[in-house]
Design a protein around this motif. Structure first.
Motif, PDB file in Angstrom:
ATOM      1  N   LYS A 157       7.811   3.054  25.123  1.00 36.74           N
ATOM      2  CA  LYS A 157       7.038   4.007  24.336  1.00 36.74           C
ATOM      3  C   LYS A 157       7.700   4.253  22.975  1.00 36.74           C
ATOM      4  O   LYS A 157       7.026   4.281  21.937  1.00 36.74           O
ATOM      5  N   ALA A 158       9.035   4.415  22.971  1.00 35.50           N
ATOM      6  CA  ALA A 158       9.759   4.628  21.716  1.00 35.50           C
ATOM      7  C   ALA A 158       9.708   3.379  20.846  1.00 35.50           C
ATOM      8  O   ALA A 158       9.530   3.452  19.625  1.00 35.50           O
ATOM      9  N   SER A 159       9.838   2.200  21.476  1.00 33.84           N
ATOM     10  CA  SER A 159       9.822   0.940  20.748  1.00 33.84           C
ATOM     11  C   SER A 159       8.477   0.719  20.067  1.00 33.84           C
ATOM     12  O   SER A 159       8.404   0.283  18.905  1.00 33.84           O
ATOM     13  N   GLU A 160       7.403   1.025  20.781  1.00 33.69           N
ATOM     14  CA  GLU A 160       6.060   0.878  20.205  1.00 33.69           C
ATOM     15  C   GLU A 160       5.869   1.811  19.021  1.00 33.69           C
ATOM     16  O   GLU A 160       5.256   1.446  18.010  1.00 33.69           O
ATOM     17  N   CYS A 161       6.398   3.017  19.135  1.00 30.92           N
ATOM     18  CA  CYS A 161       6.297   3.999  18.049  1.00 30.92           C
ATOM     19  C   CYS A 161       6.944   3.458  16.777  1.00 30.92           C
ATOM     20  O   CYS A 161       6.363   3.523  15.681  1.00 30.92           O
ATOM     21  N   LEU A 162       8.142   2.885  16.909  1.00 30.53           N
ATOM     22  CA  LEU A 162       8.858   2.360  15.747  1.00 30.53           C
ATOM     23  C   LEU A 162       8.205   1.093  15.202  1.00 30.53           C
ATOM     24  O   LEU A 162       8.120   0.892  13.985  1.00 30.53           O
ATOM     25  N   ALA A 163       7.745   0.235  16.117  1.00 36.53           N
ATOM     26  CA  ALA A 163       7.125  -1.026  15.687  1.00 36.53           C
ATOM     27  C   ALA A 163       5.871  -0.771  14.858  1.00 36.53           C
ATOM     28  O   ALA A 163       5.621  -1.454  13.855  1.00 36.53           O
ATOM     29  N   LYS A 164       5.060   0.211  15.249  1.00 33.79           N
ATOM     30  CA  LYS A 164       3.835   0.515  14.519  1.00 33.79           C
ATOM     31  C   LYS A 164       4.121   1.005  13.106  1.00 33.79           C
ATOM     32  O   LYS A 164       3.280   0.889  12.212  1.00 33.79           O
ATOM     33  N   LEU A 165       5.333   1.563  12.913  1.00 35.38           N
ATOM     34  CA  LEU A 165       5.726   2.046  11.593  1.00 35.38           C
ATOM     35  C   LEU A 165       6.546   1.005  10.834  1.00 35.38           C
ATOM     36  O   LEU A 165       7.148   1.303   9.800  1.00 35.38           O
ATOM     37  N   ASN A 166       6.566  -0.230  11.369  1.00 33.79           N
ATOM     38  CA  ASN A 166       7.299  -1.333  10.726  1.00 33.79           C
ATOM     39  C   ASN A 166       8.785  -1.017  10.589  1.00 33.79           C
ATOM     40  O   ASN A 166       9.426  -1.359   9.594  1.00 33.79           O
ATOM     41  N   ILE A 167       9.333  -0.372  11.608  1.00 30.57           N
ATOM     42  CA  ILE A 167      10.761  -0.031  11.641  1.00 30.57           C
ATOM     43  C   ILE A 167      11.455  -0.989  12.593  1.00 30.57           C
ATOM     44  O   ILE A 167      11.039  -1.153  13.747  1.00 30.57           O
ATOM     45  N   ASN A 168      12.520  -1.619  12.103  1.00 31.92           N
ATOM     46  CA  ASN A 168      13.259  -2.603  12.898  1.00 31.92           C
ATOM     47  C   ASN A 168      14.407  -1.931  13.649  1.00 31.92           C
ATOM     48  O   ASN A 168      15.194  -1.173  13.069  1.00 31.92           O
ATOM     49  N   ILE A 169      14.512  -2.184  14.952  1.00 31.08           N
ATOM     50  CA  ILE A 169      15.616  -1.671  15.759  1.00 31.08           C
ATOM     51  C   ILE A 169      16.788  -2.637  15.635  1.00 31.08           C
ATOM     52  O   ILE A 169      16.673  -3.806  15.969  1.00 31.08           O
ATOM     53  N   THR A 170      17.938  -2.135  15.122  1.00 29.58           N
ATOM     54  CA  THR A 170      19.105  -2.997  14.903  1.00 29.58           C
ATOM     55  C   THR A 170      20.185  -2.820  15.958  1.00 29.58           C
ATOM     56  O   THR A 170      21.069  -3.658  16.099  1.00 29.58           O
ATOM     57  N   ARG A 171      20.157  -1.701  16.696  1.00 28.60           N
ATOM     58  CA  ARG A 171      21.124  -1.488  17.786  1.00 28.60           C
ATOM     59  C   ARG A 171      20.553  -0.472  18.750  1.00 28.60           C
ATOM     60  O   ARG A 171      19.913   0.499  18.339  1.00 28.60           O
ATOM     61  N   VAL A 172      20.807  -0.694  20.037  1.00 28.23           N
ATOM     62  CA  VAL A 172      20.419   0.264  21.067  1.00 28.23           C
ATOM     63  C   VAL A 172      21.593   0.461  22.013  1.00 28.23           C
ATOM     64  O   VAL A 172      22.296  -0.497  22.348  1.00 28.23           O
ATOM     65  N   SER A 173      21.820   1.691  22.424  1.00 28.68           N
ATOM     66  CA  SER A 173      22.888   1.967  23.390  1.00 28.68           C
ATOM     67  C   SER A 173      22.404   3.008  24.382  1.00 28.68           C
ATOM     68  O   SER A 173      22.044   4.123  24.020  1.00 28.68           O
ATOM     69  N   TYR A 174      22.380   2.594  25.655  1.00 23.42           N
ATOM     70  CA  TYR A 174      22.025   3.516  26.744  1.00 23.42           C
ATOM     71  C   TYR A 174      22.747   3.065  27.996  1.00 23.42           C
ATOM     72  O   TYR A 174      22.634   1.911  28.402  1.00 23.42           O
ATOM     73  N   ASN A 175      23.540   3.956  28.575  1.00 26.53           N
ATOM     74  CA  ASN A 175      24.283   3.643  29.796  1.00 26.53           C
ATOM     75  C   ASN A 175      24.136   4.816  30.751  1.00 26.53           C
ATOM     76  O   ASN A 175      24.753   5.865  30.576  1.00 26.53           O
TER      77      ASN A 175
END
Length: 482
Positions: free
Chosen positions: A20-38
């Motif tokens: 859901k978060a990824s789709e939100c950013l993709a629609k705004l043409n925002i590139n994800i450069t790093r993700v961290s979740y543990n």
């Protein structure tokens, strides 16, 4: 123009949350450069580094908040670790559990074991959302048994393994008394440290224990507890060096010669009020004088008070390092990605801000290539003191310099050469934890060792006074062999 931003988000507990978060950013043409979740470390907090147009990043803020991702003060939780001293008899823990249940507190951690005495230390981690509600709970449970609040870092376990980041950073912010604008920087860089340790398979316990202790030590030395060692060293009838050794951070030397005053290095920004009070007591005209300072190199513990000064003298490389910081770029140590988050945590904890670039003057060009461990680059006069300036090859940090007065046998050696046997108890304790936030005291320890030898080789016969950037002055004698 594209901008980079780190989102500190709360991971909702449902399938497809990250999608859901990824789709939100993709629609705004925002590139994800790093993700961290543990989830093993923190089951709530997700870090997303993103790059996009500034307006689109602003829209992403609104949309991520609307779907419950971005953390707000209203949703922030914490975990408090408590130790209940229970009588070692049936029903003791049951009474405490009933009070916990009455106050609707969730338990995140439990640990207890009998110890052969009449009492048993029963440790529990409790989720806390309302401070006043929690205070009422403490008052009620104290009717049953003694209870005290513990810090997570007094153990080899992360009690708060479900919301670690917020709790750890809240502890640092509270300890130092930092403004809220430092919180996000600490959160992001704490996560980067954790991610690097996790990827290497290294235990995080010692690292975060050391960071916490470093912060507590900084805080413990503030205000009335700020007690630097001060010594006066007469050079001639017209020249004197006042050496100020704070408990944490670099020394500050004040060179007074024939009416001229020059400061050498400045310590941490965290101690600005304490140091200015001290300067005024040592220099009656401090507030009206032209303030000049020389820095041996551009490390955060040497440059914290630079904004106070009218003129800042440095090597050309050190000037460039400060200029990078002023425009928000990575300075020399941060250019190594392994060092960057540690240095940024240190800067946040010590309230560091770089000086205005226009104040910084490089009096000598840096050599295009430094072939020897130590090479002479220029001269610098203060009153009757005549210094030869040497730039080292960068064993401690690129741009580092050494000042040598061959007439008066005086050396200012920065961090290349310090008197390790002359540290106060507080300085020695500080030196245990500071390297954690520098990842290594020296950029190249072997090269730095060569530079130390080179300094001594540059000295001629006679009795020398070596003023390092930490600890007391070193007396060094070199006599002619018979």
């Amino acid at each position: 123009m594209k901008t980079k931003k780190t989102y500190i988000t709360t991971m909702p507990h449902h399938i497809g949350a990250f999608l859901k978060a990824s789709e939100c950013l993709a629609k705004l043409n925002i590139n994800i450069t790093r993700v961290s979740y543990n989830k093993a470390i923190d089951s709530h907090t997700l870090f997303i580094d993103a790059e996009g147009e500034e307006e689109n990043l602003r829209k992403a803020d609104e949309q991520l908040t609307a779907i419950g991702y971005l953390q707000t003060p209203k949703t922030e939780k914490s975990i408090v670790l408590l130790e209940f001293m229970l009588q070692d008899k049936p029903g003791s823990v049951t009474d405490v559990l009933r009070v916990i249940n009455d106050y609707q507190l969730n338990i995140s951690y439990i640990s207890s074991q009998e110890n052969g005495t009449d009492f048993q230390a029963f440790k529990m981690g409790l989720y806390v959302e309302d401070e006043k509600h929690f205070e009422a709970f403490i008052a009620e449970v104290k009717k049953l048994c003694p209870v005290r609040v513990l810090d997570y870092n007094h153990s080899e376990k992360f009690y708060d393994n479900s919301i670690f980041y917020q709790s750890f950073v809240s502890e640092l912010v509270s300890c130092i008394g930092l403004s809220e604008d430092k919180r996000d920087s600490l959160l992001v860089n704490t996560n980067l440290v954790m991610q690097m340790l996790d990827e290497k398979g290294l235990s995080p316990y010692k690292t975060f224990e050391s960071i916490s202790r470093f912060a507590h030590l900084l805080a413990a030395c503030r205000g009335d507890a700020f007690s630097p060692r001060i010594s006066h060293h007469k050079i001639t009838d017209n020249s004197e060096i006042i050496l100020i050794e704070p408990p944490c951070g670099s020394n500050t030397a004040i060179l007074k010669s024939q009416g001229e005053v020059l400061f050498i290095d400045t310590g941490y920004a965290l101690y600005r009020e304490e140091m200015e009070k001290l300067f005024r007591s040592l220099l009656p005209d401090y507030d009206t004088m032209k303030k000049r300072v020389y820095i041996t190199h551009a490390d955060v513990d040497h440059c914290g008070l630079l904004p106070l000064f009218d003129e800042i003298y440095a090597s050309e490389d050190s000037k460039e390092c400060l200029a990078l910081e002023a425009k928000g770029a990575d300075a020399y140590r941060e250019q190594n990605p392994l060092h960057k988050p540690y240095i940024n945590i240190c800067k946040a904890l010590t309230l560091y801000n770089p000086p205005t670039p226009e104040k910084v003057k490089a009096l000598w060009p840096s050599p295009a290539e430094i072939k020897e461990p130590l090479e002479q680059t220029g001269f610098f006069d203060v009153g009757e003191m005549h210094f030869e300036v040497y730039q080292a090859k960068g064993g401690h940090l690129k741009g580092e310099t050494v000042l040598i007065d061959y007439v008066h046998h005086i050396v200012f050696s920065g961090d290349i050469y310090i008197n390790m046997h002359g540290l106060t108890k507080e300085q020695a304790t500080y030196n245990q934890y500071a390297p954690v936030l520098m990842t290594s005291v020296d950029t190249d320890p072997a090269l730095c060792a060569q530079e130390r030898v080179a300094i001594l080789q540059r000295l001629g016969q006679g009795n020398w006074q070596i003023f390092g950037a930490h600890g007391m002055k070193k007396d060094y004698s070199l006599q002619q062999a018979e």
